[in-house]
Scaffold this motif. Structure first.
Motif, mmCIF file in Angstrom:
data_model
loop_
_atom_site.group_PDB
_atom_site.id
_atom_site.type_symbol
_atom_site.label_atom_id
_atom_site.label_comp_id
_atom_site.label_asym_id
_atom_site.label_seq_id
_atom_site.Cartn_x
_atom_site.Cartn_y
_atom_site.Cartn_z
ATOM 1 N N VAL A 73 0.863 -1.184 0.000
ATOM 2 C CA VAL A 73 0.000 0.000 0.000
ATOM 3 C C VAL A 73 0.900 1.235 0.000
ATOM 4 O O VAL A 73 1.819 1.341 0.821
ATOM 5 N N LEU A 74 0.640 2.159 -0.916
ATOM 6 C CA LEU A 74 1.420 3.387 -1.012
ATOM 7 C C LEU A 74 0.627 4.538 -0.387
ATOM 8 O O LEU A 74 -0.469 4.864 -0.832
ATOM 9 N N VAL A 75 1.202 5.127 0.646
ATOM 10 C CA VAL A 75 0.563 6.255 1.342
ATOM 11 C C VAL A 75 1.274 7.534 0.922
ATOM 12 O O VAL A 75 2.504 7.642 1.038
ATOM 13 N N GLU A 76 0.517 8.507 0.417
ATOM 14 C CA GLU A 76 1.096 9.769 -0.044
ATOM 15 C C GLU A 76 0.562 10.934 0.784
ATOM 16 O O GLU A 76 -0.647 11.122 0.902
ATOM 17 N N HIS A 77 1.483 11.723 1.358
ATOM 18 C CA HIS A 77 1.109 12.884 2.151
ATOM 19 C C HIS A 77 1.137 14.152 1.291
ATOM 20 O O HIS A 77 1.772 14.179 0.236
ATOM 21 N N VAL A 78 0.484 15.187 1.768
ATOM 22 C CA VAL A 78 0.402 16.444 1.007
ATOM 23 C C VAL A 78 1.769 17.105 0.846
ATOM 24 O O VAL A 78 1.997 17.878 -0.101
ATOM 25 N N ASN A 79 2.694 16.830 1.762
ATOM 26 C CA ASN A 79 4.031 17.418 1.682
ATOM 27 C C ASN A 79 4.956 16.656 0.726
ATOM 28 O O ASN A 79 6.150 16.935 0.633
ATOM 29 N N GLY A 80 4.384 15.635 0.041
ATOM 30 C CA GLY A 80 5.171 14.889 -0.937
ATOM 31 C C GLY A 80 5.804 13.629 -0.384
ATOM 32 O O GLY A 80 6.411 12.852 -1.141
ATOM 33 N N GLU A 81 5.693 13.404 0.892
ATOM 34 C CA GLU A 81 6.289 12.213 1.508
ATOM 35 C C GLU A 81 5.529 10.963 1.070
ATOM 36 O O GLU A 81 4.302 10.919 1.082
ATOM 37 N N LYS A 82 6.277 9.946 0.673
ATOM 38 C CA LYS A 82 5.694 8.669 0.252
ATOM 39 C C LYS A 82 6.133 7.561 1.210
ATOM 40 O O LYS A 82 7.324 7.392 1.459
ATOM 41 N N ILE A 83 5.146 6.844 1.716
ATOM 42 C CA ILE A 83 5.421 5.748 2.652
ATOM 43 C C ILE A 83 4.795 4.469 2.102
ATOM 44 O O ILE A 83 3.632 4.460 1.705
ATOM 45 N N VAL A 84 5.569 3.390 2.126
ATOM 46 C CA VAL A 84 5.054 2.098 1.683
ATOM 47 C C VAL A 84 4.729 1.246 2.905
ATOM 48 O O VAL A 84 5.566 1.066 3.800
ATOM 49 N N LEU A 85 3.507 0.745 2.946
ATOM 50 C CA LEU A 85 3.073 -0.188 3.988
ATOM 51 C C LEU A 85 3.055 -1.572 3.351
ATOM 52 O O LEU A 85 2.234 -1.854 2.475
ATOM 53 N N PHE A 86 3.975 -2.424 3.805
ATOM 54 C CA PHE A 86 4.201 -3.709 3.130
ATOM 55 C C PHE A 86 3.892 -4.874 4.084
ATOM 56 O O PHE A 86 4.687 -5.214 4.945
ATOM 57 N N PRO A 87 2.723 -5.524 3.942
ATOM 58 C CA PRO A 87 2.437 -6.711 4.757
ATOM 59 C C PRO A 87 3.187 -7.930 4.213
ATOM 60 O O PRO A 87 3.093 -8.230 3.017
ATOM 61 N N PHE A 88 3.946 -8.586 5.071
ATOM 62 C CA PHE A 88 4.755 -9.736 4.642
ATOM 63 C C PHE A 88 4.655 -10.794 5.745
ATOM 64 O O PHE A 88 5.450 -10.812 6.679
ATOM 65 N N TYR A 89 3.658 -11.661 5.617
ATOM 66 C CA TYR A 89 3.386 -12.626 6.695
ATOM 67 C C TYR A 89 3.751 -14.051 6.301
ATOM 68 O O TYR A 89 3.243 -14.590 5.315
ATOM 69 N N ASP A 126 17.013 -11.660 3.742
ATOM 70 C CA ASP A 126 16.664 -11.946 2.344
ATOM 71 C C ASP A 126 15.265 -11.429 2.025
ATOM 72 O O ASP A 126 15.027 -10.866 0.939
ATOM 73 N N ASP A 127 14.333 -11.588 2.957
ATOM 74 C CA ASP A 127 12.970 -11.084 2.757
ATOM 75 C C ASP A 127 12.974 -9.558 2.665
ATOM 76 O O ASP A 127 12.250 -8.976 1.852
ATOM 77 N N LEU A 128 13.782 -8.935 3.493
ATOM 78 C CA LEU A 128 13.877 -7.466 3.476
ATOM 79 C C LEU A 128 14.406 -6.973 2.125
ATOM 80 O O LEU A 128 13.882 -5.998 1.563
ATOM 81 N N ILE A 129 15.413 -7.647 1.617
ATOM 82 C CA ILE A 129 15.985 -7.263 0.312
ATOM 83 C C ILE A 129 14.938 -7.399 -0.797
ATOM 84 O O ILE A 129 14.840 -6.551 -1.694
ATOM 85 N N VAL A 130 14.119 -8.459 -0.710
ATOM 86 C CA VAL A 130 13.034 -8.653 -1.688
ATOM 87 C C VAL A 130 12.057 -7.476 -1.638
ATOM 88 O O VAL A 130 11.666 -6.931 -2.673
ATOM 89 N N CYS A 131 11.699 -7.058 -0.449
ATOM 90 C CA CYS A 131 10.768 -5.931 -0.278
ATOM 91 C C CYS A 131 11.357 -4.635 -0.836
ATOM 92 O O CYS A 131 10.670 -3.861 -1.513
ATOM 93 N N ILE A 132 12.628 -4.404 -0.521
ATOM 94 C CA ILE A 132 13.300 -3.180 -0.989
ATOM 95 C C ILE A 132 13.361 -3.139 -2.516
ATOM 96 O O ILE A 132 13.114 -2.098 -3.138
ATOM 97 N N ASN A 133 13.672 -4.274 -3.127
ATOM 98 C CA ASN A 133 13.774 -4.346 -4.590
ATOM 99 C C ASN A 133 12.433 -4.059 -5.282
ATOM 100 O O ASN A 133 12.398 -3.540 -6.401
#
Length: 270
Positions: A108-124, A132-139
């Motif tokens: 899920v991509l959350v976008e704020h009015v100030n231009g900040e972008k935050i990714v909410l990544f569920p990985f269960y 290795d899982d973290l690297i997959v998420c980053i890529n």
């Protein structure tokens, strides 16, 4: 009426136990019988009031803590056993409660009015979240120019957070408890479908205490204490009997009033 009689009996028995404990020592130090009785009665009232206050607060705390832990477990299981699409939909709806959010294929991509972008990544996964899982998420998000990556998972290895600190991208990894308190509870949003698993029975010190301090043992401790107390009147050096009589009465009192080890178990016959 039955409940009322039972409550009165419980109160009288509890007060009698406390009074006996106080009287044993009051009589040991005070020669006059009437004075020992008065002192014991006053001490009984104070101790009983103190026990009531402490037990009420303790039970409230335990109840809240138990409910929170059960809720965390239910949420975790719903994410572990649910489909990835359902989990992603849940986090999308959670983010939409307070922010502008866009649902992508895996996050899920959350976008704020100030231009900040935050990714909410569920990985269960049932196993622990790894580097290795973290690297997959980053890529998967490296080309969209995000400022923060928030990963919600079951549990993660200690090395993962250390590795995340080395990255230029701000990364926050939340286990099931952290996700509950920092996201679900803050947004007041929880999974509708919950899954409960059976708890395995283990023989632990807690089980031993539960057996030793069960209400069924109250009578035994009480009778043993009375024998000890009677012996203290026959033997010249009676401090030994007084001490052990007191200990047995305390065990009897704990067994009688402690609700933690006296849970009612309902059993279905058919």
């Amino acid at each position: 009426m039955k409940f009322s009689i039972s409550s009165i009996f419980s109160m009288l028995f509890r007060i009698s136990l406390i009074f006996l404990i106080c009287f044993i020592w009051a009589r040991y130090y005070i020669e006059k019988l009437y004075l020992a009785i008065i002192v014991s009665a006053l001490a009984t009232i104070m101790i009983d009031v103190f026990i009531k206050i402490v037990s009420t607060k303790h039970q409230t705390t335990l109840s809240i803590k138990k409910k929170e832990l059960e809720k965390i477990e239910e949420c975790k299981n719903s994410f572990l056993f649910g489909e990835e699409k359902q989990t992603l939909d849940f986090y999308y709806k959670l983010a939409k409660k307070k922010h502008e959010a866009v649902k992508k294929k895996e996050y899920v991509l959350v976008e704020h009015v100030n231009g900040e972008k935050i990714v909410l990544f569920p990985f269960y996964t049932y196993r622990k979240f790894t580097i290795d899982d973290l690297i997959v998420c980053i890529n998967k998000i490296k080309n969209i120019g995000v400022t923060k990556l928030v990963i919600c998972t079951n549990e993660y290895e200690t090395a993962v957070s250390k590795f995340a600190d080395k990255m230029s991208l701000k990364i926050l990894i939340l286990n099931c408890e952290q996700t509950y308190f920092k996201l679900l509870k803050v947004y007041d949003f929880y999974p509708e479908k919950v899954i409960e698993l059976k708890q395995s029975q283990k023989n632990t010190i807690k089980d031993l205490l539960a057996y030793s301090l069960n209400k069924k043992r109250t009578k035994g401790y009480f009778l043993a204490s009375c024998i000890m107390l009677f012996s203290s009147f026959l033997v010249k050096y009676n401090l030994y009997y007084i001490i052990f009589s007191t200990l047995l009465l305390i065990l009897s009192l704990i067994s009688f009033i402690n609700p933690k080890f006296n849970k009612k178990i309902s059993e279905n016959i058919l």
